[in-house]
Design a protein around this motif. Sequence first.
Motif, PDB file in Angstrom:
ATOM      1  N   VAL A 282      13.359   0.981 -46.503  1.00 20.09           N
ATOM      2  CA  VAL A 282      12.427   1.805 -45.928  1.00 20.09           C
ATOM      3  C   VAL A 282      11.017   1.286 -45.851  1.00 20.09           C
ATOM      4  CG1 VAL A 282      11.423   4.101 -45.602  1.00 20.09           C
ATOM      5  CG2 VAL A 282      14.050   3.638 -46.305  1.00 20.09           C
ATOM      6  N   ARG A 283      10.285   1.107 -44.668  1.00 21.98           N
ATOM      7  CA  ARG A 283       9.058   0.794 -44.557  1.00 21.98           C
ATOM      8  C   ARG A 283       8.333   1.877 -43.388  1.00 21.98           C
ATOM      9  NH1 ARG A 283      10.130  -5.215 -42.039  1.00 21.98           N
ATOM     10  NH2 ARG A 283      12.274  -4.082 -41.589  1.00 21.98           N
ATOM     11  N   GLY A 284       6.971   1.657 -43.623  1.00 25.74           N
ATOM     12  CA  GLY A 284       6.215   2.563 -42.844  1.00 25.74           C
ATOM     13  C   GLY A 284       4.890   2.037 -42.389  1.00 25.74           C
ATOM     14  N   TRP A 285       4.324   2.333 -41.385  1.00 25.19           N
ATOM     15  CA  TRP A 285       3.148   2.096 -40.700  1.00 25.19           C
ATOM     16  C   TRP A 285       2.253   3.323 -40.387  1.00 25.19           C
ATOM     17  CZ3 TRP A 285       7.602  -0.672 -39.926  1.00 25.19           C
ATOM     18  CH2 TRP A 285       7.753  -1.751 -40.383  1.00 25.19           C
ATOM     19  N   VAL A 286       1.148   3.307 -40.505  1.00 26.97           N
ATOM     20  CA  VAL A 286       0.329   4.348 -40.440  1.00 26.97           C
ATOM     21  C   VAL A 286      -0.915   3.988 -39.583  1.00 26.97           C
ATOM     22  CG1 VAL A 286       1.270   5.926 -42.113  1.00 26.97           C
ATOM     23  CG2 VAL A 286      -0.719   4.385 -42.440  1.00 26.97           C
ATOM     24  N   LEU A 287      -1.755   5.074 -38.939  1.00 21.10           N
ATOM     25  CA  LEU A 287      -3.069   4.815 -37.982  1.00 21.10           C
ATOM     26  C   LEU A 287      -3.922   5.846 -38.678  1.00 21.10           C
ATOM     27  CD1 LEU A 287      -4.468   3.135 -35.793  1.00 21.10           C
ATOM     28  CD2 LEU A 287      -3.779   5.042 -34.352  1.00 21.10           C
ATOM     29  N   GLY A 288      -5.085   5.185 -39.193  1.00 25.26           N
ATOM     30  CA  GLY A 288      -6.026   6.193 -39.886  1.00 25.26           C
ATOM     31  C   GLY A 288      -6.119   5.803 -41.193  1.00 25.26           C
TER      32      GLY A 288
ATOM     33  N   THR B 260      -3.088   9.799 -37.539  1.00 23.11           N
ATOM     34  CA  THR B 260      -2.716  10.026 -36.224  1.00 23.11           C
ATOM     35  C   THR B 260      -1.308   9.625 -35.867  1.00 23.11           C
ATOM     36  OG1 THR B 260      -3.944   8.328 -35.322  1.00 23.11           O
ATOM     37  CG2 THR B 260      -5.123  10.477 -35.580  1.00 23.11           C
ATOM     38  N   VAL B 261      -0.940   8.629 -36.672  1.00 22.94           N
ATOM     39  CA  VAL B 261       0.431   7.920 -36.375  1.00 22.94           C
ATOM     40  C   VAL B 261       1.221   7.442 -37.555  1.00 22.94           C
ATOM     41  CG1 VAL B 261       1.640   5.912 -35.201  1.00 22.94           C
ATOM     42  CG2 VAL B 261      -0.486   6.768 -34.196  1.00 22.94           C
ATOM     43  N   HIS B 262       2.460   8.003 -37.419  1.00 20.14           N
ATOM     44  CA  HIS B 262       3.273   7.510 -38.412  1.00 20.14           C
ATOM     45  C   HIS B 262       4.530   7.047 -37.987  1.00 20.14           C
ATOM     46  CE1 HIS B 262       6.427   8.477 -41.908  1.00 20.14           C
ATOM     47  NE2 HIS B 262       5.767   7.305 -42.273  1.00 20.14           N
ATOM     48  N   MET B 263       4.852   5.496 -38.276  1.00 22.09           N
ATOM     49  CA  MET B 263       6.269   4.908 -37.986  1.00 22.09           C
ATOM     50  C   MET B 263       6.777   4.534 -39.120  1.00 22.09           C
ATOM     51  SD  MET B 263       5.019   4.730 -34.357  1.00 22.09           S
ATOM     52  CE  MET B 263       5.808   3.196 -33.684  1.00 22.09           C
ATOM     53  N   ALA B 264       8.099   5.216 -39.252  1.00 22.14           N
ATOM     54  CA  ALA B 264       9.132   4.812 -40.328  1.00 22.14           C
ATOM     55  C   ALA B 264      10.333   4.220 -39.828  1.00 22.14           C
ATOM     56  CB  ALA B 264       9.481   6.205 -40.919  1.00 22.14           C
ATOM     57  N   LEU B 265      10.573   2.955 -40.659  1.00 21.15           N
ATOM     58  CA  LEU B 265      11.594   2.185 -40.295  1.00 21.15           C
ATOM     59  C   LEU B 265      12.660   2.181 -41.451  1.00 21.15           C
ATOM     60  CD1 LEU B 265      12.514   0.258 -37.717  1.00 21.15           C
ATOM     61  CD2 LEU B 265      11.839  -1.676 -39.004  1.00 21.15           C
TER      62      LEU B 265
ATOM     63  N   VAL C 124       9.333   8.200 -35.272  1.00 21.45           N
ATOM     64  CA  VAL C 124       7.970   8.001 -34.860  1.00 21.45           C
ATOM     65  C   VAL C 124       7.279   9.414 -34.584  1.00 21.45           C
ATOM     66  CG1 VAL C 124       6.423   7.571 -32.739  1.00 21.45           C
ATOM     67  CG2 VAL C 124       8.500   6.274 -33.187  1.00 21.45           C
ATOM     68  N   MET C 125       6.187   9.618 -35.267  1.00 22.64           N
ATOM     69  CA  MET C 125       5.491  10.834 -35.132  1.00 22.64           C
ATOM     70  C   MET C 125       3.947  10.387 -34.547  1.00 22.64           C
ATOM     71  SD  MET C 125       5.973  13.482 -38.445  1.00 22.64           S
ATOM     72  CE  MET C 125       5.173  12.201 -39.557  1.00 22.64           C
ATOM     73  N   ILE C 126       3.587  10.739 -33.578  1.00 25.76           N
ATOM     74  CA  ILE C 126       2.236  10.449 -33.011  1.00 25.76           C
ATOM     75  C   ILE C 126       1.466  11.592 -32.423  1.00 25.76           C
ATOM     76  CG2 ILE C 126       1.196   9.092 -31.127  1.00 25.76           C
ATOM     77  CD1 ILE C 126       3.706   7.401 -30.944  1.00 25.76           C
ATOM     78  N   ALA C 127       0.351  11.938 -32.680  1.00 22.28           N
ATOM     79  CA  ALA C 127      -0.493  12.760 -32.367  1.00 22.28           C
ATOM     80  C   ALA C 127      -0.626  12.935 -30.760  1.00 22.28           C
ATOM     81  CB  ALA C 127      -2.090  12.484 -32.735  1.00 22.28           C
ATOM     82  N   PRO C 128      -0.754  14.387 -30.197  1.00 18.80           N
ATOM     83  CA  PRO C 128      -0.691  14.273 -28.687  1.00 18.80           C
ATOM     84  C   PRO C 128      -1.769  13.483 -27.953  1.00 18.80           C
ATOM     85  CG  PRO C 128      -0.356  16.418 -29.619  1.00 18.80           C
ATOM     86  CD  PRO C 128      -0.673  15.319 -30.923  1.00 18.80           C
TER      87      PRO C 128
END
Length: 330
Positions: free
Chosen positions: A211-217, A223-228, A239-243
């Motif tokens: 399991v890996r993850g990338w974030v923004l901020g 404001t962004v979280h991508m989990a793989l 995927v979780m992305i702020a509106p």
Amino acid sequence: MIRAATVADMWALRRKPKRRVFFYNDALLASSYHSYLLSLRTMLDPMGASSDQKTLVLRDHGLRGYLQALRRPNKAEVDLQYLATFGRRGRARLGDGDIYFRLIEELLRRAGAHKVERVFATLGTRAADVVEVLRQLGFQPYAQQSVWMLAEPTIEAGTSIVALRHQTRRDAWAIHQLYSSITPRHVQMAEMRESTAWQLARRRPWFKGKVRGWVLGNDESLTVHMALRTGARGHVLRVMIAPHLRDEAAAMVRYVLSQLHDQRAIFAVIQSYQSELGGALDELGFIERGEQTIYVKQLAILKRQASFLPALLRTEQGEGAMPISTLARQ
């Protein structure tokens, strides 16, 4: 009779089931599911590394039913994974629905006795009889999601999104705040997640995938979280992305794809409250494979206990704070 699977059941488990039902959560999407091998590892692993895999069999003049569930890393939640029924010679005493009911009912009883608080089931639209069994056992639907698939990913180098960085353990609280800001309240109440649920495990057994993850901020505001999740069968992307950044979703997903170095299929799971992200997936070549409903059975109930205020504030009626504790429902 329903009991945990034993070595004596191994031969019968090699038979082809009359019917089988998969509960396609992320772990199951990423991996190739082999019920026989998973049962064998659960029973024979002397170190207990597979103790999170729960296997029950129903025997009635031979093997009739089989249920497998997976306990989540936090140990308070369980996911149903696989149900199967087996035929037998002569007239059947139990129908498929009765077998499913008895197996899941027994799993709930055992889960409650081992302090499990919630049991989840993720189902598509083709198992109406299983849905009815879940309803009779008190499962409640609380969310819908769509599954998208990119069968042959084309790895594209380069992206304008250079601010995405690898997730670290200190990001868990900020990820939880992002989740709370975009997730409907009734979903949060059903899932009851804590910030520790977002932490990446430092070490995982090889058969549980990566399991890996990338974030923004920064680690205080994301404001962004991508989990793989990566398994033997493919990758599963969440995927979780702020509106205000959802117009950039395609570029962000493309960045994650550029980090992959194999041609395994990629599944993207999108919650209904973020359905607009489907347009970004379609732009990248993903194809929608179907919709799922997520059910939950709460095995914990609220118990009120009086905690009286100091004597100077106490009234004749004994007013006071009422903290909440949980008890497993038997």
